[in-house]
Design a protein around this motif. Sequence first.
Motif, mmCIF file in Angstrom:
data_model
loop_
_atom_site.group_PDB
_atom_site.id
_atom_site.type_symbol
_atom_site.label_atom_id
_atom_site.label_comp_id
_atom_site.label_asym_id
_atom_site.label_seq_id
_atom_site.Cartn_x
_atom_site.Cartn_y
_atom_site.Cartn_z
ATOM 1 N N CYS A 176 8.635 3.173 1.141
ATOM 2 C CA CYS A 176 8.137 4.387 0.505
ATOM 3 C C CYS A 176 7.273 4.028 -0.707
ATOM 4 O O CYS A 176 7.541 3.041 -1.396
ATOM 5 N N PHE A 177 6.275 4.860 -0.953
ATOM 6 C CA PHE A 177 5.414 4.664 -2.120
ATOM 7 C C PHE A 177 5.232 6.005 -2.810
ATOM 8 O O PHE A 177 5.064 7.048 -2.160
ATOM 9 N N TYR A 178 5.249 5.967 -4.155
ATOM 10 C CA TYR A 178 5.041 7.202 -4.934
ATOM 11 C C TYR A 178 4.135 6.898 -6.109
ATOM 12 O O TYR A 178 4.269 5.874 -6.786
ATOM 13 N N SER A 179 3.213 7.824 -6.342
ATOM 14 C CA SER A 179 2.299 7.701 -7.472
ATOM 15 C C SER A 179 2.009 9.083 -8.031
ATOM 16 O O SER A 179 1.859 10.054 -7.275
ATOM 17 N N GLU A 185 -0.274 13.865 -7.190
ATOM 18 C CA GLU A 185 0.911 13.190 -6.672
ATOM 19 C C GLU A 185 0.614 12.605 -5.299
ATOM 20 O O GLU A 185 -0.060 13.241 -4.481
ATOM 21 N N ALA A 186 1.080 11.396 -5.057
ATOM 22 C CA ALA A 186 0.869 10.751 -3.760
ATOM 23 C C ALA A 186 2.194 10.212 -3.249
ATOM 24 O O ALA A 186 2.940 9.572 -4.005
ATOM 25 N N LYS A 187 2.491 10.475 -1.990
ATOM 26 C CA LYS A 187 3.716 9.977 -1.361
ATOM 27 C C LYS A 187 3.382 9.353 -0.017
ATOM 28 O O LYS A 187 2.483 9.807 0.685
ATOM 29 N N LEU A 188 4.147 8.334 0.324
ATOM 30 C CA LEU A 188 3.995 7.668 1.624
ATOM 31 C C LEU A 188 5.366 7.208 2.093
ATOM 32 O O LEU A 188 6.133 6.632 1.313
ATOM 33 N N SER A 1177 0.029 12.043 1.150
ATOM 34 C CA SER A 1177 -0.239 13.438 0.784
ATOM 35 C C SER A 1177 -0.546 13.527 -0.695
ATOM 36 O O SER A 1177 0.127 12.919 -1.523
ATOM 37 N N LEU A 1178 -1.542 14.291 -1.026
ATOM 38 C CA LEU A 1178 -1.961 14.460 -2.412
ATOM 39 C C LEU A 1178 -1.812 15.914 -2.795
ATOM 40 O O LEU A 1178 -2.187 16.812 -2.045
ATOM 41 N N SER A 1179 -1.253 16.132 -3.967
ATOM 42 C CA SER A 1179 -1.120 17.506 -4.449
ATOM 43 C C SER A 1179 -1.408 17.531 -5.935
ATOM 44 O O SER A 1179 -1.040 16.631 -6.680
#
Length: 1180
Positions: A176-179, A185-188, A1177-1179
């Motif tokens: 998992c990746f979070y930024s 916000e970015a999640k993978l 995903s970017l929000s």
Amino acid sequence: ARAIPETFLYCNIIFYCANTELIKPRTRTHLLFSSEQMKSLQIKTSNEMHDPKRLDSYYLTTQRLLFLAGSSRKEITENWEWLEQNLLQTLSIFENENDITTFVKGKIQGIIAEYNKSHDIREDDDTDKFKEAIAKFRKLFVMPEEEKLVNYYSCSYWKGKVPRQGWLYLSINHLCFYSYLLGKEAKLVIRWADVTQLEKNATLLLPDMVRVSTRCSEHVFSVFLNINETFKLMEQLANIAMRQLLDNKGFEQDRCLPKLKKKSPKKVSALKRDLDARAKSERYRALFRLPKDEKLDGHTDCTLWTPFNKMHILGQMFVSTNYICFTSKEETICSLIIPLREVTIVEKADSCNVLPSPLSISTKNKMTFLFANLKDRDFLVQRISDFLQQTTSKIYFEREITGSLSSSDDEVSSQQGSVLSCSPQRSALGSEGDSDRQFNLNDNRVPTATQALMTMYRRRSPEEFNPKLAKEFLKEQAWKNHFTEYGQGVCMYRTEKTKELVLQGIPENMRGELWLLFSGAINEMATHPGYYEDLVEKSMGKYNLATEEIERDLHRSLPEHPAFQNEMGIAALRRVLTAYAFRNPNIGYCQAMNIVTSVLLLYAKEEEAFWLLVALCERMLPDYYNTRVVGALVDQGVFEELAHVCVPQLYDCMQALSVISTISLSWFLTLFLSVMPFESAVVVVDCFFYEGIKVIFQLALSVLDANIHQLLSCKDDGEAMTILGRYLDSVTNKDSTLPPIPHLHSLLTDNGEPHPEVDIFKLVRSSYEKFGSIRADVIEQMRFKQRLRVIQAIEDTTKRNVVRTIVTETPFSIDELEELYTLFKAEHLTSCYWGSTSNPMSRHDPSLPYLEQYRMDLEQFKVLFALLFPWACGTHTDDLALRVFRLLDHNADALINFREFISGLSVLCHGDLTEKLKFLYKIHVLPGGCLNVQHSVFCVVKKMHTPDYRTYMRLWNQETKAKLENMKDLPKLNQSQFIELCKTLYNMFSEDPSEQELYHATATVTSLLLEMGEVGKLFCSPARRTDEEDEDERIPPSRSKQERHHLEDSSPKDSATSSAMLISDDETKDDTSVSSYSVLSAGSHELQCEDIAEDTVLIRSGAAAAGHHGRSGLPHSASIDKDWAITFEQFLASVLTEQALVQYLEKPVEIAARITNAKNVRKVGHQHMSVSDYEISLSG
């Protein structure tokens, strides 16, 4: 100190100031400070210490003091008083500070332990910082507690050309990746089980980069603080996932951490340390060929005195539960294995300048090993003594067991070198003389091989003497001299001289003994006395698919050798292969095992051959002989990669002809035994047992290199195979003393001139000279890369075969079926990760036919039912899912495969009105065989312990037959089943745009069916009714009671949104329901039989309603009317009268939209997150 009683609590912190503390003489000082103040060493007291005028009342000391911090002065005062009462008075007794320190530390530790015990607090190795990371990981990615975080790293994720700095979280099952950067916000989330490629490389712009590839995307991470550590952990986690897909053995936490390192790092999680320990143990076992359950305890640098060259060799000592091993810094100089079962004395020698911190270890065969330059020697000796004591107690216990079963004193004394086995002990195996004893493992009619078959069929007279025998005699003398100088047996010094003797060829008489020694099989045989005999007895007379294949191949195993031209050799081969098939059902039997085992039997005794086969299949050639020969396919990929590097000019040509993939399987699976003359191939086996798989790769590359010019001129694969076949057929062993055995080559050669003879020893030496630089660790790295590719290719093949099998049975397209299969498999894997009501072993078996490999239980089905099935709505969904599941579970094993899943989904998505109504009708007519799902689960688990392939074949045949069902064949629906059907209809339309109209239509249909059932009772004659009652009496009362009980239990609870609506008299008086009845509920969703009598009103338009209510309505009692029933034809006809219901049921269902929605639900964080890979995903 993390947990202390209330009388000792002070902000959860005890501060020890290392060198200087501020104290006030002759007065008690209360210290008040915060954690931030402590960090900057700004300590304040209640006496205003910062006043310069008061500094004369303080002084600095180098003593260690205990500072207390609390939330208030009162709390500190109370705690200090507790110290004065419980500690300070006692401390005046002690004479020195060391005793005081020991007492105080012991007192505090005892208080903490008592508190933890009384409050059930478990020790946790994870730091508070890591616990925060775990909480953040679970919150960000909606992961359950079962998903264990291993470690997290700071890095950058590249989305296109833009890097996003963030955190990479590596858990057991997911990457998992979070930024969160600039308000975005970015999640993978990527599942390890779907990673197809994992590589570390460098570019000009990105010197340290990790590339993670899946089937549909590629992700790049960079800017790691420690890329090697990160990548190694990623490899290990991906490898665990591949292992789960391969043989369904889930990851088990290994809590055995390295003990020799007293200062273990605390900046990583306990699970990370466990994984590190597991990886080290795997490398340790591979390096020294130790049993697969041996765990490394620790290692330390040292020197070893080698008497053969009078030198101190620098290297590392490894200590595990049952072994002490040593390897030199330069691998080829010396290595050593000392089983603790052989150790008699461990003692510390006197230190000197020449020999600091020496340690002497003596063994039973009068060998003494001297280690020196040991750090923490006392600690090391204590660890070895602990393990030695455990080993000794096992040996003594074994003597007590086997001593009573042995009839001779020799058998008892021979057990001193053995460790108790977990298998039943019936006899001992020890000395050479004892293992020669006569025993019959089959029956009285078949003779048993009591020695190596080669010694029984050697065609040589004693007087015969020739140069070959003279050379063989010199080889034997060379080995005997080597044993004298370097030791004999498992404790032998293994040096470059040992390797040189192996390359010259092992003498025929010593081959079995040295194979056991070099492969490590001697250790497993010594620690499992009697295991083989017990296994043979248990497997006698058993029949399964493996034994059938073994019988078919027995007479194809070295048929040209006289040892296998009679019943004795055939029987020995049968026993060894059958015993192993029962030992390891995951492998069972695979073709090529018979060829290898027959050669083992020629040079080793029967039990020795069995343990050699165990070492071969389970350690030296992992996964080679399972049902899909995954290991051989992996090494085939490694061979292609090595060929690309070592013979690049030939690689493109061989790839174009597809020759490498053809030749490598036959070469690797049989260790060249099937493609070379026998006397030459055994030399290859000699080298293989000594140095492992790298010998096979080296030899294969040498064969290609020797024929490079002929292969480059080949026009097709047949010509290339002929060239290689003729070359291998010409490899000879001129030193062999055996009579020539005709070699039956599998390939037909042309009528051209035979290839010139090639000496096997020259070929082996050439392979070492040209390709000897290949390292075992490089091969393991390549194996990991190829394993990802091979296992994912197998999974893709399985998916294609499943889809191809059922695509003609369903209206779904191939793309839709593949998407549904992916969701089906993902849900299965998720439940394997995070728990389920059934055993994953019973739901995933790669050895079964494609359709049966992944199966789903009820809990998993409920999740997909709510996401994909069109009738899923509200809290009634679980009840409906249970009914659909029981209908689809044709064999009543509480599991459904993908075909059964699709059959139900096809009806609801693409079926016509009649099919859908029939499906709805059938899920409420409970089949007699699958009423109790929980009971059927237990039955299936019990059956799965002894699977019979013929059962699966019968089920397969039954599934392929089309089942034509007539409407009249459907049973009638009784009153209790009708009540459940009504509840299903009322709950099906929640949140539908035409909800009110559908409710009115449902009320009309149910009222009409009620009237039909009442009218049907009038036509039931008393005699017929009596007959039916007699039939009911013949049905076991427990079964009918169970039906009613399960039916009531299956109704959903506590629902208001999807319950049947309360309809008033005015609402029901319309033109379309003038002569119909309506079932009206008072809003209670729990519709039991009693509710019908008290809360249900039957309304009929006009004056006739009141008159008919007494006759046609349900009686006001808690009993079910047994005579009331309706048929499917009546149900179908009633529904067809209401156009709203017809339009609703005939409304097309877009499965593609539901599949997309199912993926999106998981993207935002479903409770069972099973999407393996989705775009970042970017929000804002």
